[in-house]
Design a protein around this motif. Structure first.
Motif, mmCIF file in Angstrom:
data_model
loop_
_atom_site.group_PDB
_atom_site.id
_atom_site.type_symbol
_atom_site.label_atom_id
_atom_site.label_comp_id
_atom_site.label_asym_id
_atom_site.label_seq_id
_atom_site.Cartn_x
_atom_site.Cartn_y
_atom_site.Cartn_z
ATOM 1 N N MET A 63 0.837 -1.197 0.000
ATOM 2 C CA MET A 63 0.000 0.000 0.000
ATOM 3 C C MET A 63 0.872 1.247 0.000
ATOM 4 O O MET A 63 1.988 1.246 0.521
ATOM 5 C CB MET A 63 -0.914 0.031 1.226
ATOM 6 C CG MET A 63 -1.960 -1.055 1.275
ATOM 7 S SD MET A 63 -3.137 -0.770 2.610
ATOM 8 C CE MET A 63 -3.773 -2.443 2.824
ATOM 9 N N ILE A 64 0.339 2.299 -0.580
ATOM 10 C CA ILE A 64 0.930 3.629 -0.537
ATOM 11 C C ILE A 64 -0.125 4.561 0.035
ATOM 12 O O ILE A 64 -1.315 4.440 -0.289
ATOM 13 C CB ILE A 64 1.362 4.111 -1.940
ATOM 14 C CG1 ILE A 64 2.377 3.130 -2.544
ATOM 15 C CG2 ILE A 64 1.952 5.510 -1.877
ATOM 16 C CD1 ILE A 64 2.759 3.466 -3.982
ATOM 17 N N CYS A 65 0.286 5.462 0.923
ATOM 18 C CA CYS A 65 -0.677 6.390 1.519
ATOM 19 C C CYS A 65 -0.132 7.806 1.492
ATOM 20 O O CYS A 65 1.070 8.035 1.280
ATOM 21 C CB CYS A 65 -1.015 5.970 2.948
ATOM 22 S SG CYS A 65 0.288 6.292 4.146
ATOM 23 N N ASP A 66 -1.025 8.765 1.714
ATOM 24 C CA ASP A 66 -0.612 10.159 1.821
ATOM 25 C C ASP A 66 -0.465 10.539 3.290
ATOM 26 O O ASP A 66 -0.524 9.676 4.177
ATOM 27 C CB ASP A 66 -1.592 11.072 1.082
ATOM 28 C CG ASP A 66 -2.990 11.065 1.701
ATOM 29 O OD1 ASP A 66 -3.161 10.536 2.821
ATOM 30 O OD2 ASP A 66 -3.921 11.597 1.064
ATOM 31 N N GLY A 67 -0.297 11.822 3.576
ATOM 32 C CA GLY A 67 -0.062 12.259 4.941
ATOM 33 C C GLY A 67 -1.249 12.107 5.860
ATOM 34 O O GLY A 67 -1.105 12.174 7.084
ATOM 35 N N ARG A 68 -2.454 11.885 5.304
ATOM 36 C CA ARG A 68 -3.659 11.685 6.129
ATOM 37 C C ARG A 68 -3.976 10.211 6.324
ATOM 38 O O ARG A 68 -5.058 9.872 6.802
ATOM 39 C CB ARG A 68 -4.849 12.378 5.472
ATOM 40 C CG ARG A 68 -4.720 13.896 5.325
ATOM 41 C CD ARG A 68 -5.901 14.456 4.570
ATOM 42 N NE ARG A 68 -5.948 13.938 3.205
ATOM 43 C CZ ARG A 68 -7.031 13.972 2.433
ATOM 44 N NH1 ARG A 68 -8.152 14.480 2.902
ATOM 45 N NH2 ARG A 68 -6.986 13.509 1.211
ATOM 46 N N CYS A 69 -3.056 9.346 5.957
ATOM 47 C CA CYS A 69 -3.270 7.888 5.998
ATOM 48 C C CYS A 69 -4.384 7.457 5.048
ATOM 49 O O CYS A 69 -5.087 6.469 5.287
ATOM 50 C CB CYS A 69 -3.565 7.394 7.411
ATOM 51 S SG CYS A 69 -2.176 7.571 8.545
ATOM 52 N N LEU A 70 -4.552 8.190 3.964
ATOM 53 C CA LEU A 70 -5.507 7.828 2.925
ATOM 54 C C LEU A 70 -4.783 6.964 1.894
ATOM 55 O O LEU A 70 -3.714 7.343 1.409
ATOM 56 C CB LEU A 70 -6.058 9.091 2.264
ATOM 57 C CG LEU A 70 -7.388 9.007 1.518
ATOM 58 C CD1 LEU A 70 -8.522 8.753 2.492
ATOM 59 C CD2 LEU A 70 -7.641 10.291 0.747
ATOM 60 N N ILE A 71 -5.334 5.818 1.568
ATOM 61 C CA ILE A 71 -4.692 4.897 0.640
ATOM 62 C C ILE A 71 -4.744 5.478 -0.769
ATOM 63 O O ILE A 71 -5.810 5.847 -1.267
ATOM 64 C CB ILE A 71 -5.380 3.520 0.661
ATOM 65 C CG1 ILE A 71 -5.337 2.921 2.062
ATOM 66 C CG2 ILE A 71 -4.721 2.561 -0.334
ATOM 67 C CD1 ILE A 71 -6.188 1.678 2.218
ATOM 68 N N THR A 72 -3.575 5.548 -1.417
ATOM 69 C CA THR A 72 -3.521 6.080 -2.783
ATOM 70 C C THR A 72 -3.157 5.006 -3.800
ATOM 71 O O THR A 72 -3.269 5.251 -5.006
ATOM 72 C CB THR A 72 -2.503 7.232 -2.868
ATOM 73 O OG1 THR A 72 -1.221 6.772 -2.423
ATOM 74 C CG2 THR A 72 -2.944 8.387 -1.981
ATOM 75 N N ASN A 73 -2.715 3.839 -3.342
ATOM 76 C CA ASN A 73 -2.406 2.732 -4.258
ATOM 77 C C ASN A 73 -2.370 1.449 -3.450
ATOM 78 O O ASN A 73 -1.926 1.450 -2.297
ATOM 79 C CB ASN A 73 -1.064 2.956 -4.948
ATOM 80 C CG ASN A 73 -0.749 1.870 -5.972
ATOM 81 O OD1 ASN A 73 -0.021 0.915 -5.675
ATOM 82 N ND2 ASN A 73 -1.279 1.998 -7.177
ATOM 83 N N ILE A 74 -2.846 0.359 -4.044
ATOM 84 C CA ILE A 74 -2.844 -0.926 -3.354
ATOM 85 C C ILE A 74 -2.586 -2.045 -4.348
ATOM 86 O O ILE A 74 -3.104 -2.022 -5.472
ATOM 87 C CB ILE A 74 -4.176 -1.162 -2.599
ATOM 88 C CG1 ILE A 74 -4.142 -2.501 -1.848
ATOM 89 C CG2 ILE A 74 -5.373 -1.076 -3.532
ATOM 90 C CD1 ILE A 74 -5.323 -2.703 -0.915
ATOM 91 N N GLU A 75 -1.747 -2.996 -3.954
ATOM 92 C CA GLU A 75 -1.486 -4.227 -4.707
ATOM 93 C C GLU A 75 -1.812 -5.390 -3.781
ATOM 94 O O GLU A 75 -1.058 -5.677 -2.850
ATOM 95 C CB GLU A 75 -0.026 -4.290 -5.150
ATOM 96 C CG GLU A 75 0.382 -3.240 -6.160
ATOM 97 C CD GLU A 75 -0.092 -3.561 -7.572
ATOM 98 O OE1 GLU A 75 -0.336 -4.758 -7.854
ATOM 99 O OE2 GLU A 75 -0.214 -2.630 -8.382
ATOM 100 N N ALA A 76 -2.961 -6.033 -4.005
ATOM 101 C CA ALA A 76 -3.415 -7.110 -3.121
ATOM 102 C C ALA A 76 -3.667 -8.369 -3.938
ATOM 103 O O ALA A 76 -4.809 -8.757 -4.165
ATOM 104 C CB ALA A 76 -4.677 -6.695 -2.371
#
Length: 348
Positions: free
Chosen positions: A187-200
């Protein structure tokens, strides 16, 4: 405005007058237990991890895909279907436990949960987008405010989601370095802990570096599609657009770089804690790997919806140390040079 998913019970005024005239006990009013929203706010959050307005929003969002064209044979309503899925995500209980709580059979619960997470998966590109829902400059400013690390578009890491041992010859592929079966989720997130990318989609035995190199986002970064960098741990290669910490910092600037790097990248570790506390099903998924991947993606969509809507944040429990396995890849020269440039420019 009345909530469209709550049926108001009519009050019998005549019966109330008769009870008062003859000094009889007041009539008892029972909640409609077929309506999950007919309960207090605290009850809803504890069981579904969403407030009443949040659940109504999800019902409105998902209704076109899961509504039934008829109420024949006591077909479940949209709010019932959504709340069955939310209860499973929030509790991680066995299906028969969710069925007992909702007064439904195990088969019905299984079917409704699948309808909900498959529908949520279709909204992935709407709620999970890179570099994020804000302008790139705003994202960089949020990261910079944490520890003074400039030009950061996201924090990246992998976490292992434990699953039931699958059957078949591929079973060994899901055994990770700590000897339990898992899905390795990046996962990649921004400064608000909002997910911006996911590989699951990767078995637990696959290394973090391989997941990154196989992702479409890594190719876009290599082509120069983004003006910014990612921060990752030593499980990733140090690249011009993905900076990792120094293995053995020897100077004060290098140590300052590592401190700022660790504080800034901690956002993605906070994300994992938030998700696993909000959705207890991510502790252990007792389903086949393909369904586990779909549920993980659905929880990512729900996490972003909850974050965007400022839903209540659960108490984050301490992680069990599943994500501290780091096999350090070889660092490319161009990545080392970019890291040294950042250290000399911003941390000297």
């Amino acid at each position: 405005m009345a909530c469209p998913f709550i049926d108001e019970e009519p009050v019998d005024v005549g019966a109330a007058i008769i009870h008062r005239a003859f000094n009889l006990p007041a009539p008892r009013h029972f909640r409609d237990r077929t309506n999950p929203l007919a309960f207090p706010e605290e009850y809803l959050w504890e069981r579904y991890r969403f407030s009443r307005p949040g659940i109504v929003y999800l019902c409105t969002l998902l209704e076109p895909h899961i509504v039934r064209p008829t109420r024949r044979s006591r077909a479940l309503t949209t709010v019932q279907s959504v709340c069955i899925g939310l209860r499973f995500f929030a509790s991680g209980s066995f299906l028969y436990s969710v069925g007992d709580a909702e007064a439904l059979s195990k088969a019905t619960v299984c079917r409704e949960i699948r309808r909900v997470y498959v529908t949520l998966k279709t909204y992935l590109n709407r709620f999970v987008t890179f570099p994020g829902h804000l302008e790139p400059q705003r994202i960089k400013e949020e990261f910079y405010s944490i520890a003074g690390f400039p030009n950061v578009l996201g924090a990246i890491d992998c976490t292992h989601i434990c699953i039931r041992a699958p059957s078949g010859p591929a079973e060994a592929d899901f055994v990770n370095q700590k000897s339990f079966h898992s899905i390795n989720v990046q996962m990649i997130c921004d400064g608000r802990c909002l997910i911006t990318n996911i590989e699951a989609k990767w078995p637990g035995s696959v290394h973090d570096e391989r997941i990154w190199r196989a992702s479409s986002l890594s190719h876009r970064f290599a082509q120069g599609d983004f003006n910014g960098i990612l921060l990752g741990d030593r499980g990733y290669p140090c690249l011009p657009f993905l900076l990792t910490p120094y293995m053995d910092p020897a100077t004060d600037p290098q140590r300052a770089f590592n401190r700022a790097h660790a504080r800034t990248r901690a956002r993605v570790e906070m994300l994992f804690g938030l998700m696993k506390s909000r959705f207890q099903c991510l502790k252990v998924l007792r389903v086949a790997p393909d369904r586990a991947c779909d549920i993980i993606v659905a929880c990512a969509v729900l996490h972003n919806i909850a974050t965007i809507r400022s839903e209540r944040v659960p108490h984050v429990l301490d992680e069990e140390g599943w994500d501290d396995i780091i096999a350090e890849p070889q660092e490319p020269v161009d990545g080392q040079r970019m890291r040294d440039l950042y250290t000399a420019t911003y941390f000297s």
